[in-house]
Design an enzyme around this catalytic site. Structure first.
Site, PDB file in Angstrom:
ATOM      1  N   ASP A 284       0.843  -1.246  -0.061  1.00 41.31           N
ATOM      2  CA  ASP A 284      -0.071   0.050  -0.046  1.00 41.31           C
ATOM      3  C   ASP A 284       0.880   1.131  -0.199  1.00 41.31           C
ATOM      4  OD1 ASP A 284      -2.670   1.477   0.592  1.00 41.31           O
ATOM      5  OD2 ASP A 284      -1.525   2.043   2.417  1.00 41.31           O
ATOM      6  N   GLU A 326       1.332  -0.647  -5.114  1.00 41.86           N
ATOM      7  CA  GLU A 326       0.209   0.205  -5.358  1.00 41.86           C
ATOM      8  C   GLU A 326       0.928   1.389  -5.257  1.00 41.86           C
ATOM      9  OE1 GLU A 326      -2.977   3.065  -3.981  1.00 41.86           O
ATOM     10  OE2 GLU A 326      -1.652   2.332  -2.627  1.00 41.86           O
TER      11      GLU A 326
HETATM   12  C1  GLC Z   1      -3.713   3.519  -0.512  1.00 40.91           C
HETATM   13  C2  GLC Z   1      -5.232   3.206  -0.267  1.00 40.91           C
HETATM   14  C3  GLC Z   1      -6.146   4.138   0.017  1.00 40.91           C
HETATM   15  C4  GLC Z   1      -5.441   4.692   1.449  1.00 40.91           C
HETATM   16  C5  GLC Z   1      -4.113   5.024   1.122  1.00 40.91           C
HETATM   17  C6  GLC Z   1      -3.596   5.559   2.524  1.00 40.91           C
HETATM   18  O1  GLC Z   1      -3.489   4.595  -1.634  1.00 40.91           O
HETATM   19  O2  GLC Z   1      -5.648   2.579  -1.434  1.00 40.91           O
HETATM   20  O3  GLC Z   1      -7.294   3.762   0.162  1.00 40.91           O
HETATM   21  O4  GLC Z   1      -6.292   5.965   1.712  1.00 40.91           O
HETATM   22  O5  GLC Z   1      -3.339   4.130   0.689  1.00 40.91           O
HETATM   23  O6  GLC Z   1      -3.268   4.059   3.180  1.00 40.91           O
END
Ligand code: GLC
Length: 647
Positions: A284, A326
């Protein structure tokens, strides 16, 4: 034995191998593990050396690995072996992903096990369960504010439930993905509590400053992720009398990855969860891990060194586990997450193709495929051992990451185009069928992102409202056109829960105090199982979309040319409203034509080269297409996946 070339540290490196061998003496796995050490320890060493004093850190990392390896359950050791015989499992055309919130999909973890038949029916082989580790209470950013990485959110079940779910999923051919939030923890996490209470060791886990001097230096070049919800990147913490780095919300404390203890903690967490049966970790917000004054503190080179280190550690301890990055970053920064230069093939196995997602929605708004072709052609090739995670919708907003240079290349202004598509989907344009909402409007930059479910953005909600059968048919085709790009691009396609039955925006969040401030909840619906039960009925929108999605998934699985090791070439045809993907493969080429407009479109038959002049098969409908005439006509939003006819 291999030693990292050109370094003086060979004795330390070698002692690590001995340390591991000694710790594993009685394990039947030790031969395999040492072979993996010889293969991956150089990558681990180099990754660590890019960030830390590896000489000092090496024994501690070996210690964590040895404990994890000794604790790895025999069934997972078997899984490691079979994955090593099929390392491309996540690249196969037969791999299809599904993304769901545990509670919204099935109540709790035990409930998920009862939905495996449904997933099998859809052809799902990879399940990403949205954050389910114990978060802070109250607002928690959809679970991305983790208070304890080794326990499950109590209403969803226990760690034992997670482990037994993983076993059931594996038995049914489904891999399990969980989020690993490694940029920040909840302020209620034990580390943060100790830091707040003044424990020096834990203060060093975070970025905490007594005054604004350093924060202001950083802040000068930092963007804001949530300008509405959580402006600024630092939060004053009264108990510790410190400014704490908080990129996201004030209660999500960024970790200090320059501290090697943080690295060891996460190797411990990864192996703990990996030993419960997690197959893939979604890293993440990975772009944010390393901070540097004078930059936006995203995509720094150290991020890639750290991920290389984490992955190599997992390859030694739990080699069936893979990573998915991500990184919702600019197109030019994205490929590095699958590995470029010294990190090629050594970082994440999967990365979200944010740009494909943005371009898909953008073409569907403009009815013009030229910008998509321009943007996707600009991508450098990815390592052939990796794959894009392709998606049309996810739990987050859509950020309109359209590059100014790409826009300029086709003669439009990037800014104007972003305004247009965000207006089109955000409910601002009167003639737009989309029903979405703006998210995080930033008056300073003009930036505005978009929330909304795929079906609502595609126009299904407005067509139902106006009871317009023709608009409804167009909207369903628009949705399927977008999803076909996601399934046909190559990579691991992710179906977002509910899109297979065209779930509309869900306004329930407006009545939940912990969600009302964040309209991303409008596209995080609950699964209406009574509607799902009617999925065989063609009389409903849900039934029609379900049938079309199922046909798409079957077509995808039947085409060897969709293996992720082969890249798509995306090009604009002579007609701007028709975009084409071409995939060359010795088992049979594939040409995909997409009419991204609401009108019928004609293109010269050579657009379908090398199939022009022949009768070919269309893989999704199973029909025959005649390419012997000089032109071909595609219905509104038609998708043709063309392959040679079976001999
Ligand atoms: C990522 C997640 C998102 C979240 C962010 C902080 O981008 O997909 O939903 O708000 O991380 O953890």
């Amino acid at each position: 034995m291999q030693f990292p070339r050109g370094r003086q540290q060979a004795p330390t490196y070698q002692r690590g191998r001995k340390q591991l061998a000694a710790a594993l003496k009685k394990s039947p796995q030790s031969v395999d593990v040492l072979a993996r050490f010889d293969r991956y320890a150089p990558e681990l060493w180099d990754g660590l050396a890019g960030v830390y004093d590896v000489e000092i850190l090496w024994p501690a990392v070996m210690d964590v690995l040895a404990r994890a390896i000794n604790a790895r359950p025999p069934t997972l050791v078997e899984r490691d072996r079979s994955r090593q015989l099929q390392p491309d499992w996540f690249q196969l055309p037969q791999t299809v992903g599904y993304v769901a919130y545990t509670d919204h999909f099935a109540g709790d973890l035990n409930g998920i096990a009862t939905k495996i038949d449904y997933l099998n029916e859809l052809g799902i082989t990879y399940l990403h369960l949205m954050p389910l580790l114990r978060p802070r209470t109250g607002e928690n950013d959809g679970g991305y504010a983790v208070a304890d990485y080794k326990s499950v959110r109590p209403d969803l079940g226990t760690i034992d439930d997670l482990e037994s779910l993983a076993t059931s999923l594996h038995a049914n051919g489904i891999a399990l993905t969980l989020d690993l939030v490694l940029n920040h923890v909840a302020e209620q996490h034990e580390w943060a509590v100790k830091a707040r209470n003044g424990e020096e060791k834990y203060r060093n886990y975070f970025l905490m400053y007594p005054d604004r001097i350093v924060p202001d230096q950083y802040e000068a070049t930092l963007p804001e992720v949530f300008p509405d919800l959580a402006p600024g990147n630092f939060t004053w913490d009264e108990p510790s009398q410190r400014w704490v780095w908080t990129t996201f919300h004030s209660w999500q404390w960024d970790l200090n990855w320059a501290n090697p203890d943080v690295f060891c903690e996460f190797v411990d967490i990864l192996t703990f969860l990996g030993n419960k049966g997690v197959d893939c970790f979604r890293l993440d917000a990975i772009a944010f891990l390393w901070k540097r004054v004078g930059t936006n503190s995203q995509n720094q080179p150290e991020v890639h060194a750290l991920v290389q280190g984490l992955r190599a550690a997992m390859r030694i301890a739990a080699p069936s586990v893979i990573f998915k990055a991500e990184a919702i970053v600019a197109p030019s920064d994205l490929v590095a997450y699958l590995g470029t230069g010294e990190h090629a093939g050594k970082v994440s196995d999967l990365a979200y193709h944010n740009s494909l997602m943005v371009q898909a929605w953008s073409t569907l708004a403009t009815g013009d495929g030229r910008l998509m072709a321009q943007a996707l052609q600009g991508f450098a090739p990815i390592p052939t051992t990796t794959a894009w995670a392709t998606y049309l919708r996810c739990h987050d907003d859509i950020g309109w990451a359209i590059d100014d240079m790409d826009a300029a290349a086709i003669g439009v202004s990037g800014y104007d185009h972003r305004q247009y598509v965000s207006g089109y989907y955000g409910g601002e344009l009167i003639d737009s069928p989309a029903r979405g909402a703006h998210f995080q409007v930033n008056p300073l930059t003009g930036d505005r992102r978009t929330s909304g479910s795929a079906a609502s953005l595609a126009g299904i909600e407005s067509a139902i409202e106006s009871n317009d059968a023709q608009a409804l048919e167009l909207a369903m085709s628009r949705l399927m056109c977008g999803y076909s790009m996601i399934f046909g691009f190559g990579g691991l396609p992710l179906l977002y829960m509910g899109d297979e039955i065209a779930l509309l925006n869900d306004q329930r969040y407006l009545h939940n105090p912990a969600q009302v401030g964040d309209n991303r909840w409008m596209h995080r619906p609950h699964m209406p199982w009574d509607v799902v039960a009617q999925r065989d009925s063609r009389a409903t929108v849900a039934g029609q979309v379900f049938a079309r999605m199922s046909a798409l998934i079957s077509a995808r699985k039947s085409l060897a040319s969709l293996h992720a090791a082969t890249a798509s070439v995306v090009f604009a045809t002579d007609n701007p409203a028709v975009v084409a993907f071409r995939r060359r493969h010795p088992a049979g080429d594939l040409v995909e034509l997409y009419n991204v407009s609401a009108q019928s479109q004609t293109v010269p038959t050579h657009s379908a080269w090398p199939f022009n002049g022949a009768l070919v098969s269309e893989a999704i409908t199973g029909t025959t297409v005649d390419l012997t005439e000089p032109t071909i006509t595609l219905a509104p939003y038609a998708v043709w996946w063309l392959t040679a006819q079976p001999a």
